[in-house]
Design an enzyme around this catalytic site. Structure first.
Site, PDB file in Angstrom:
ATOM      1  N   SER A 113       0.788  -0.836   0.274  1.00  0.00           N
ATOM      2  CA  SER A 113      -0.002   0.513  -0.027  1.00  0.00           C
ATOM      3  C   SER A 113       1.451   1.157   0.038  1.00  0.00           C
ATOM      4  O   SER A 113       0.240   2.360  -0.111  1.00  0.00           O
ATOM      5  CB  SER A 113      -0.768  -0.168   1.445  1.00  0.00           C
ATOM      6  OG  SER A 113      -0.007   0.022   2.765  1.00  0.00           O
TER       7      SER A 113
ATOM      8  N   ALA B 215      -2.847   1.172  10.378  1.00  0.00           N
ATOM      9  CA  ALA B 215      -2.288  -0.432   9.797  1.00  0.00           C
ATOM     10  C   ALA B 215      -1.860  -1.454   8.497  1.00  0.00           C
ATOM     11  O   ALA B 215      -3.753  -1.027   7.892  1.00  0.00           O
ATOM     12  CB  ALA B 215      -2.329  -1.071  11.031  1.00  0.00           C
ATOM     13  N   PRO B 216      -0.436  -1.220   8.559  1.00  0.00           N
ATOM     14  CA  PRO B 216      -0.130  -2.160   9.429  1.00  0.00           C
ATOM     15  C   PRO B 216       1.291  -0.900   9.141  1.00  0.00           C
ATOM     16  O   PRO B 216       2.400  -0.890   9.895  1.00  0.00           O
ATOM     17  CB  PRO B 216       0.794  -3.077   8.765  1.00  0.00           C
ATOM     18  CG  PRO B 216       0.331  -3.058   7.203  1.00  0.00           C
ATOM     19  CD  PRO B 216      -0.597  -2.200   6.820  1.00  0.00           C
TER      20      PRO B 216
ATOM     21  N   ASP C  28      -4.410   4.018  14.703  1.00  0.00           N
ATOM     22  CA  ASP C  28      -5.292   2.583  14.310  1.00  0.00           C
ATOM     23  C   ASP C  28      -5.536   1.575  15.544  1.00  0.00           C
ATOM     24  O   ASP C  28      -4.909   1.299  16.080  1.00  0.00           O
ATOM     25  CB  ASP C  28      -4.742   1.876  12.870  1.00  0.00           C
ATOM     26  CG  ASP C  28      -5.568   1.396  12.538  1.00  0.00           C
ATOM     27  OD1 ASP C  28      -6.169  -0.294  13.113  1.00  0.00           O
ATOM     28  OD2 ASP C  28      -5.475   0.805  11.127  1.00  0.00           O
TER      29      ASP C  28
ATOM     30  N   ASP D  35      -6.326   6.023   4.356  1.00  0.00           N
ATOM     31  CA  ASP D  35      -6.624   4.983   3.139  1.00  0.00           C
ATOM     32  C   ASP D  35      -7.863   3.950   4.215  1.00  0.00           C
ATOM     33  O   ASP D  35      -7.524   2.599   3.773  1.00  0.00           O
ATOM     34  CB  ASP D  35      -5.579   3.967   3.212  1.00  0.00           C
ATOM     35  CG  ASP D  35      -6.565   2.894   1.656  1.00  0.00           C
ATOM     36  OD1 ASP D  35      -6.745   3.205   1.157  1.00  0.00           O
ATOM     37  OD2 ASP D  35      -4.784   2.062   1.635  1.00  0.00           O
TER      38      ASP D  35
ATOM     39  N   LYS E  65     -13.307   4.601  -2.001  1.00  0.00           N
ATOM     40  CA  LYS E  65     -13.714   2.981  -2.915  1.00  0.00           C
ATOM     41  C   LYS E  65     -14.749   2.649  -2.815  1.00  0.00           C
ATOM     42  O   LYS E  65     -15.910   3.434  -2.633  1.00  0.00           O
ATOM     43  CB  LYS E  65     -13.566   2.741  -1.431  1.00  0.00           C
ATOM     44  CG  LYS E  65     -12.028   2.400   0.075  1.00  0.00           C
ATOM     45  CD  LYS E  65     -11.060   2.191  -0.750  1.00  0.00           C
ATOM     46  CE  LYS E  65     -10.067   2.388   0.077  1.00  0.00           C
ATOM     47  NZ  LYS E  65      -8.641   1.222   0.137  1.00  0.00           N
TER      48      LYS E  65
END
Length: 363
Positions: free
Chosen positions: A197, A230-231, A249, A285, A314
């Site tokens: 990502s 995360a991550p 997060d 995100d 999204k």
């Protein structure tokens, strides 16, 4: 939408070709239809082809389209160019000679040559051929005086190979399209990053921000917040540029991210958490409904909690174009109410899938 003819005639080729992610031809076409309203055109597309052709009747129609639209700001277009001709049935043994002859007939000079294919499996199979063919074409056009790499103001030549024997030829200015062939920046996955990502944010930065904007806003010492971190791929991308990041997060952050020494992890809900002090950047995100994310992003800007933001929306499987316009309106309503002038850029990036990436900042 109509299917692209197997062998379009050269005199039918005048228009605009837009390259997109395979499967998003209808969305790219919707954008083009909205931009070309009141012009006489035919929209030609084929599902999973990776491109759309807006056929125009006259050169004047293309000039009018250029006045109406900044093609570099189209959401679903990775690359675009003005089509001048299509060559069908290139010979298997000598593709160079007929191609050079047709290019020289344009009576144009070029600053660069972009050899491209659709971003499909069939297109990828041609990558080896293009690597070998490119230097030969450049040499031939440089020898004839058509290629002038020392003149960046000249248009760029696009040679878009649809299969091994058909090529669409056209022009673009550097300001009208992507600097990279097919609109795909060549980014390497950093071995220290915790997830792929991180490439989404890296691509967003080089695509949505100018070089001057990158230099001024991504300096060591500036502060940032990563919502839904995360991550930690996006946090790592910012920290690698020297920014100090607060990663929000409830999930775990990778040890390699925390090892940078520039990232603080707070376990909290990214939708509701707010900073005590304003930050330069907020990135997000999170997997949420776009109509839920868009107002939150606008509110951060409206309340002065951040100066600029990069975030993903999204998208639904259907009516993607409509959903983007809905989110534009939600952002506009919030910032207009706050009396804030802003810049919003939206792009369906190469590393995006069922989402688009947005850059939002105060003017």
């Amino acid at each position: 939408m109509h299917s692209i003819p197997t062998a379009p005639r050269a005199h039918d080729a005048l228009g605009l070709l837009v390259q997109c992610r395979p499967g998003f031809e209808a969305d790219a076409g919707q954008e083009l239809q909205a931009c070309a309203a009141r012009l006489t055109f035919t929209l030609q597309a084929q599902a999973q082809s990776g491109f759309v052709f807006l056929a125009l009747g006259t050169p004047q129609a293309h000039d009018e389209l250029r006045r109406r639209i900044d093609t570099s700001r189209l959401v679903f277009a990775r690359q675009s160019f003005q089509v001048l001709a299509v060559i069908d049935e290139l010979p298997n043994r000598d593709r160079l000679t007929p191609l050079v002859e047709r290019i020289e007939a344009f009576n144009e000079r070029f600053s660069a040559i972009l050899l491209e294919t659709p971003d499909t499996n069939a297109g990828k199979e041609q990558s080896g051929f293009l690597r070998r063919f490119g230097p030969l074409l450049e040499e031939a056009l440089a020898k004839s005086g058509k290629l002038r790499i020392d003149s960046p103001h000249l248009p760029r030549l696009h040679a878009f190979f649809v299969g091994a024997r058909q090529v669409w030829l056209g022009l673009s200015l550097a300001s009208e399209g992507s600097a990279w062939p097919m609109g795909i920046p060549r980014l390497r996955m950093p071995k220290e990053a915790p997830s792929r990502s991180t490439l989404k944010l890296a691509e967003a930065i080089v695509t949505l921000l100018s070089a001057d904007e990158q230099k001024s806003s991504l300096r060591p010492g500036l502060t940032a917040v990563d919502l839904g971190a995360a991550p930690g791929g996006w946090s790592w991308q910012l920290a690698s540029r020297g920014l100090r990041v607060t990663a929000i997060d409830n999930g775990p952050i990778a040890p390699s991210v925390l090892a940078t020494g520039l990232i603080e992890h707070l376990r909290a809900d990214g939708l509701t958490w707010r900073p005590k002090k304003p930050v330069e950047w907020m990135v997000c995100d999170m997997v949420e409904q776009p109509s839920k994310i868009a107002p939150i992003m606008a509110d951060w800007l409206a309340t002065g909690r951040c100066r600029r933001s990069i975030f993903n929306l999204k998208l639904p499987m259907k009516k993607r174009h409509e959903e983007i316009e809905r989110c534009r309106d939600l952002i506009d309503q919030r910032l207009r109410a706050a009396g804030i002038k802003y810049i919003l850029r939206i792009k369906h990036l190469y590393h995006d899938r069922e989402e688009v990436t947005c850059y939002l900042t105060r003017r």
